[in-house]
Scaffold this motif. Structure first.
Motif, PDB file in Angstrom:
ATOM      1  N   SER B 316       0.831  -1.197   0.000  1.00 21.52           N
ATOM      2  CA  SER B 316       0.000   0.000   0.000  1.00 21.52           C
ATOM      3  C   SER B 316       0.873   1.259   0.000  1.00 21.52           C
ATOM      4  N   ARG B 319       2.491   1.492  -3.507  1.00 23.45           N
ATOM      5  CA  ARG B 319       1.496   1.916  -4.504  1.00 23.45           C
ATOM      6  C   ARG B 319       1.235   3.416  -4.384  1.00 23.45           C
ATOM      7  N   GLU B 320       1.244   3.897  -3.151  1.00 20.99           N
ATOM      8  CA  GLU B 320       1.041   5.328  -2.916  1.00 20.99           C
ATOM      9  C   GLU B 320       2.090   6.148  -3.675  1.00 20.99           C
ATOM     10  N   ASN B 325      -3.768   3.895  -5.601  1.00 16.14           N
ATOM     11  CA  ASN B 325      -4.169   3.650  -4.215  1.00 16.14           C
ATOM     12  C   ASN B 325      -4.768   2.274  -3.987  1.00 16.14           C
ATOM     13  N   ASP B 326      -5.104   1.998  -2.756  1.00 19.62           N
ATOM     14  CA  ASP B 326      -5.482   0.638  -2.381  1.00 19.62           C
ATOM     15  C   ASP B 326      -6.500  -0.007  -3.294  1.00 19.62           C
ATOM     16  N   GLU B 333      -9.565   9.275  -3.982  1.00 22.14           N
ATOM     17  CA  GLU B 333      -9.599  10.213  -2.852  1.00 22.14           C
ATOM     18  C   GLU B 333     -10.201  11.560  -3.275  1.00 22.14           C
TER      19      GLU B 333
END
Lengths: 387, 387
Positions: B316, B319-320, B325-326, B333
């Protein structure tokens, strides 16, 4: 049917002529998945992940604006399908490095990007990631340009290698759906490309369209209206061929241009009108859709979820070939072991495990395997029953 | 601390001297994960997945038999941690192909395996898969032999590249815990290797141990007992150094051997006794444990589950960095979109989407964008509100 695009920028008229039109036309005929290949985009844009991310939305907007219907076409995001990553790693074992390096498509793309020896390892692996995409959706039809035929060939090589390993077919072979549309050149006559800035985006404003048409390469020998001009290699005619539905009139214009007497200005005015008419409704729809990015992302998300469940079933079949079952415990089918059994065994093993071979490591008092005299009891015994 | 083994065969005395002893000694000092690297084994054993699968259990039995305690050490199976596959693919973008090919460890292993140009692509990628393993468990300490130092270096290169991309540290750098034990040679003096059949397995029977010791390479110039013999390169002394705890006696024997007067038979008898004593309890424990393979697999499974949850948190974070994102929806977001909103938008978009740009594709009656006269109504209007 599987198609897709790398989200490295908004889509342009080249995409429209070459593939988007076909996808819209075929979406009611074939079960279609369109993959927004963000992981693949990262293979040569790893330094600009924010751009890739932004373009995921742009590309989705382009799809919806030209008429891709999410109720019949699955729009999925590559990075939202972890099964594809696992498939890619497994497939990497079924192909040699030399074979990957020989792939002519990869070759020419490496040249185009000027990578030389600085090829990111991920970039060389991307054809395998495409195999994972294609097989992950059990796609049998892949619309491609002629230059990408080696990719299809490589996909089927891996599919056959997998079948030979398994002793039976695991995923279907695929075939190319060759586009009959010639590749649309860029405004400057070179290959149309976002990075060269010579393409007309589907979201282009009326001014941008007009400026691009004005800048189009025609025939440098065609100085005066009365001069005979060349049609072949003339960018304006390439675009008229692609987008002007009045084919007979276009043929007449070509004749007139060849003979002399047709000026570039008049010709470009016609193309400008054609493109403005074509792109105006796309741009408008795009703007409407862009007002609600959350909903567009929702479409991507639900498409990705649908794609995931299909890919999970493929991954399970492929893992089976490698004797890696679903839970990753390769011998689970031997003997299912409940958490209880494990706990019991762990307890039972405890003294055994703690009875170290080496005296200095022994943490259990008086193990008879240990030479130190101060130890007291150890359940370890070679003759002790395991129950 | 992360260690691991490729399940390509049962572990042998070389593993015991070089790493298993250290793991047992350190398991109460460091938080330790041992990874059974089955995916990595498949990179050069893709044609023999059944063997790899079988050896997962063998290797786990070896761990437990020598005293690895699953209540303090996490024993995890690589293929049961899909997060590691995703990490690998992302990291492949952070290293060039040339850098991978330059890796001296990979180089020498390619030679050892006689791959030449037929290197499986997955094999070249395995150092990156190791980086995924190491960082996936946020390991800071990696026990390795000197020959694998380039791997650690490469790991930290990728870790730093990731940090520079993110603008902050994402996963910790790791350092090598260099083994002080010299590498134990095979029975024939070459590198001990399962494939060369020159290693003594931890599960070896008394006869197998005796036969191996008898076959050991000593000094070809040492023909008679009275001849002076060479200690350096003498396999028997290498094993005595590693496993005979009576170091002073061993030093005396060396002196005697160098001077002449100590025969190979007597020397080998001593080693046989040492090894029989060392391996007997290991073999017995192994046999006890092997009666309940389901429980051993249960240990692997619960270890893998623990490993998964750690790796998921690392994935996670990584990936950020790539703006993935997740949920894989890179702009989620921005604006969360409920399933309801999506459904409403799909409905709302329906007529828009179905209003094709091209007359022949239009499936909605009377779209004013279509030129065909027979169409009736279309909700599409550039001025219509989207609500």
């Amino acid at each position: 049917m599987l198609t897709g695009d790398r989200p490295t920028g908004p889509l342009h008229l080249g995409h429209y002529a070459g593939s988007l039109q076909t996808r819209v036309a075929l979406q009611n005929v074939h079960q279609q998945t369109i993959l927004i290949a963000d992981l693949q985009a990262l293979t040569d844009h790893s330094g600009r992940p924010r751009d890739v991310r932004r373009n995921v939305l742009e590309v989705a907007l382009d799809y919806l604006a030209v008429g891709i219907d999410p109720s019949v076409t699955t729009i999925a995001l590559q990075s939202a399908i972890p099964e594809v990553a696992e498939l890619t790693l497994l497939y990497l074992n079924l192909i040699t490095l030399a074979r990957l390096e020989r792939n002519p498509t990869v070759h020419s793309e490496i040249e185009l990007r000027g990578f030389a020896r600085d090829i990111p390892a991920g970039f060389l692996a991307y054809p395998v990631s495409q195999v994972a995409d294609i097989t992950g959706f059990r796609a049998t039809l892949v619309p491609v340009g002629e230059d990408r035929l080696p990719m299809i060939e490589q996909t089927n090589e891996i599919v056959r290698r997998l079948a030979s390993l398994a002793g039976h077919a695991v995923v279907p072979e695929c075939r190319a759906l060759l586009s009959t549309t010639p590749r649309l050149p860029g405004v400057d006559g070179r290959k149309a490309s976002k990075s060269l800035g010579n393409a007309i985006a589907l979201s282009a404003s009326p001014d941008e369209i007009r400026d691009s048409v004005r800048a189009m390469f025609t025939d440098s020998a065609h100085m005066r209206v009365s001069d005979p001009g060349r049609v072949e290699g003339n960018v304006v005619f390439a675009y008229l061929d692609a987008f002007d539905s009045r084919h007979e009139e276009v043929e007449n214009l070509k004749q007139q241009y060849r003979n002399g007497g047709l000026g570039d200005v008049a010709l470009k005015r016609r193309l400008d009108e054609v493109l403005q008419t074509l792109l105006e409704p796309i741009r408008t729809r795009r703007a409407l859709l862009a007002r609600d990015p959350g909903a567009v992302l929702g479409i991507i998300r639900s498409g990705s979820e649908r794609a995931c469940s299909g890919a999970a079933s493929v991954l399970s079949d492929v893992r089976e070939v490698f004797f890696l079952n679903d839970h990753g415990c390769p011998m689970l089918e031997h003997q299912a072991s409940s958490a209880e059994t494990t706990a019991v065994l762990c307890q039972r093993l405890g003294p055994l495990l703690r009875c170290r071979l080496n005296d200095t490591l022994c943490t259990i008092p008086s193990c008879h395997r240990c030479t130190a005299p101060s130890r007291e009891t150890c359940s370890f015994s070679t003759s002790a029953p395991t129950q």
